[in-house]
Design a protein around this motif. Structure first.
Motif, PDB file in Angstrom:
ATOM      1  N   GLN A  61     -50.301  -6.172  49.493  1.00 54.31           N
ATOM      2  CA  GLN A  61     -50.214  -6.110  48.133  1.00 54.31           C
ATOM      3  C   GLN A  61     -48.870  -5.250  48.026  1.00 54.31           C
ATOM      4  O   GLN A  61     -48.553  -5.072  46.795  1.00 54.31           O
ATOM      5  CB  GLN A  61     -51.384  -5.936  47.374  1.00 54.31           C
ATOM      6  N   GLY A  62     -48.560  -4.459  48.867  1.00 54.42           N
ATOM      7  CA  GLY A  62     -47.314  -3.502  48.716  1.00 54.42           C
ATOM      8  C   GLY A  62     -47.965  -2.203  49.572  1.00 54.42           C
ATOM      9  O   GLY A  62     -48.709  -2.111  50.174  1.00 54.42           O
ATOM     10  N   PRO A  63     -47.244  -1.073  49.223  1.00 53.83           N
ATOM     11  CA  PRO A  63     -47.352   0.280  50.059  1.00 53.83           C
ATOM     12  C   PRO A  63     -48.917   0.557  49.330  1.00 53.83           C
ATOM     13  O   PRO A  63     -49.347   0.631  48.249  1.00 53.83           O
ATOM     14  CB  PRO A  63     -46.406   0.775  49.568  1.00 53.83           C
ATOM     15  N   LEU A  64     -49.311   1.226  50.521  1.00 55.33           N
ATOM     16  CA  LEU A  64     -50.713   1.645  50.317  1.00 55.33           C
ATOM     17  C   LEU A  64     -50.756   3.199  51.042  1.00 55.33           C
ATOM     18  O   LEU A  64     -50.673   3.310  52.163  1.00 55.33           O
ATOM     19  CB  LEU A  64     -51.899   1.012  50.573  1.00 55.33           C
ATOM     20  N   LEU A  65     -50.932   4.367  50.287  1.00 58.57           N
ATOM     21  CA  LEU A  65     -50.785   5.582  50.597  1.00 58.57           C
ATOM     22  C   LEU A  65     -51.947   6.202  50.790  1.00 58.57           C
ATOM     23  O   LEU A  65     -52.785   6.302  49.915  1.00 58.57           O
ATOM     24  CB  LEU A  65     -49.685   6.522  49.580  1.00 58.57           C
ATOM     25  N   PHE A  66     -52.158   6.976  51.905  1.00 62.26           N
ATOM     26  CA  PHE A  66     -53.436   7.567  52.278  1.00 62.26           C
ATOM     27  C   PHE A  66     -53.243   8.776  52.195  1.00 62.26           C
ATOM     28  O   PHE A  66     -52.232   9.353  53.114  1.00 62.26           O
ATOM     29  CB  PHE A  66     -54.207   6.942  53.372  1.00 62.26           C
ATOM     30  N   VAL A  67     -53.671   9.820  51.495  1.00 61.59           N
ATOM     31  CA  VAL A  67     -53.571  11.411  51.389  1.00 61.59           C
ATOM     32  C   VAL A  67     -54.890  12.204  51.909  1.00 61.59           C
ATOM     33  O   VAL A  67     -55.950  11.883  51.111  1.00 61.59           O
ATOM     34  CB  VAL A  67     -53.129  11.840  50.046  1.00 61.59           C
ATOM     35  N   CYS A  68     -54.795  13.124  52.664  1.00 60.69           N
ATOM     36  CA  CYS A  68     -55.827  13.988  52.710  1.00 60.69           C
ATOM     37  C   CYS A  68     -55.325  15.548  51.988  1.00 60.69           C
ATOM     38  O   CYS A  68     -54.294  15.866  52.320  1.00 60.69           O
ATOM     39  CB  CYS A  68     -55.884  14.348  54.344  1.00 60.69           C
ATOM     40  N   TRP A  69     -56.129  15.856  51.246  1.00 56.35           N
ATOM     41  CA  TRP A  69     -55.781  17.082  50.256  1.00 56.35           C
ATOM     42  C   TRP A  69     -56.487  18.375  50.841  1.00 56.35           C
ATOM     43  O   TRP A  69     -57.594  18.098  51.424  1.00 56.35           O
ATOM     44  CB  TRP A  69     -56.106  16.597  49.009  1.00 56.35           C
ATOM     45  N   TYR A  88     -53.859   5.507  47.346  1.00 56.06           N
ATOM     46  CA  TYR A  88     -52.925   5.369  46.350  1.00 56.06           C
ATOM     47  C   TYR A  88     -52.473   4.010  46.658  1.00 56.06           C
ATOM     48  O   TYR A  88     -51.349   3.851  47.142  1.00 56.06           O
ATOM     49  CB  TYR A  88     -52.112   6.395  45.973  1.00 56.06           C
ATOM     50  N   PRO A  89     -52.620   2.889  45.863  1.00 53.72           N
ATOM     51  CA  PRO A  89     -52.088   1.758  46.018  1.00 53.72           C
ATOM     52  C   PRO A  89     -50.697   1.898  45.065  1.00 53.72           C
ATOM     53  O   PRO A  89     -50.895   1.946  43.871  1.00 53.72           O
ATOM     54  CB  PRO A  89     -53.056   0.669  45.488  1.00 53.72           C
ATOM     55  N   LEU A  90     -49.539   1.368  45.553  1.00 54.62           N
ATOM     56  CA  LEU A  90     -48.180   1.326  45.113  1.00 54.62           C
ATOM     57  C   LEU A  90     -47.781   0.180  44.886  1.00 54.62           C
ATOM     58  O   LEU A  90     -46.887  -0.221  45.411  1.00 54.62           O
ATOM     59  CB  LEU A  90     -47.311   2.602  45.575  1.00 54.62           C
ATOM     60  N   ILE A  91     -48.396  -0.621  44.010  1.00 53.09           N
ATOM     61  CA  ILE A  91     -48.101  -2.114  43.735  1.00 53.09           C
ATOM     62  C   ILE A  91     -46.903  -2.145  43.137  1.00 53.09           C
ATOM     63  O   ILE A  91     -46.589  -1.455  41.818  1.00 53.09           O
ATOM     64  CB  ILE A  91     -49.271  -2.767  42.762  1.00 53.09           C
ATOM     65  N   PHE A  92     -45.901  -2.900  43.303  1.00 56.52           N
ATOM     66  CA  PHE A  92     -44.698  -3.198  42.821  1.00 56.52           C
ATOM     67  C   PHE A  92     -43.954  -4.507  43.183  1.00 56.52           C
ATOM     68  O   PHE A  92     -44.545  -5.211  43.982  1.00 56.52           O
ATOM     69  CB  PHE A  92     -43.563  -2.015  43.001  1.00 56.52           C
TER      70      PHE A  92
END
Length: 179
Positions: free
Chosen positions: A153-161, A169-173
């Motif tokens: 569906q688009g870029p999916l960013l995975f972040v460890c804080w 974070y799905p970045l649907i565009f």
């Protein structure tokens, strides 16, 4: 195949693995802190320890050729908005259209955020800021992040804080490429 080796004195080497030959490179922007290939394998983006400007290695022909040029990729918003002059980490999505960048220090309002850029790759790389991601918890900083390379569906960013949370974070565009 091309392999990138980098050292703390600002030098880095591109090795091609067919004949195991290398080309030395150096930068006045400090040492390489992060690197990411474009989806077509024609460019590498580099983040340096002493600059908010990224480097882009453009290969004249498809690897394993080492015939390449190092060009700057400006991120003017990082310095003007955040008051930071140094990038920390980068991640480039599999479509080549989104770039995530974390930066060191900066103003209190922007400290610990990840900047998301829209990327154009023809003929040279240009990046436009589209927004920021703030992590959960008190004063979170991104420890590690990466894009999922097969999310349809688009870029999916995975972040460890640093706050202990790991988030997606799905970045649907809508893609630059029209059907």
């Amino acid at each position: 195949m091309i392999i990138l080796f980098f050292y703390s004195d600002g030098t880095f080497y591109l090795w091609e693995t067919n004949t195991w030959t290398s080309e030395p490179w150096s930068s006045t922007s400090g040492f390489v802190k992060g690197a990411s290939w474009d989806p077509d394998g024609h460019m590498i983006l580099l983040a340096f320890s002493k600059s908010s400007t990224l480097g882009s290695i453009h290969f004249a022909s498809k690897p394993p050729s080492l015939d390449a040029h190092l060009l700057p990729v400006e991120l003017p918003e990082i310095m003007s908005l955040t008051n930071s002059q140094t990038t920390e980490k980068i991640a480039w999505d599999a479509s080549g259209e989104r770039l995530a960048v974390s930066f060191k220090d900066g103003d209190e309002l922007y400290r610990g955020l990840i900047a998301i850029y829209d990327v154009r790759r023809t003929p040279l790389i240009s990046a436009s800021l589209i927004g920021f991601i703030r992590g959960p918890g008190d004063n979170p900083k991104p420890l590690a992040f990466s894009f999922h390379d097969k999310f349809k569906q688009g870029p999916l960013l995975f972040v460890c804080w640093s706050s202990g949370f790991c988030c997606t974070y799905p970045l649907i565009f809508r893609s630059h490429v029209l059907p």
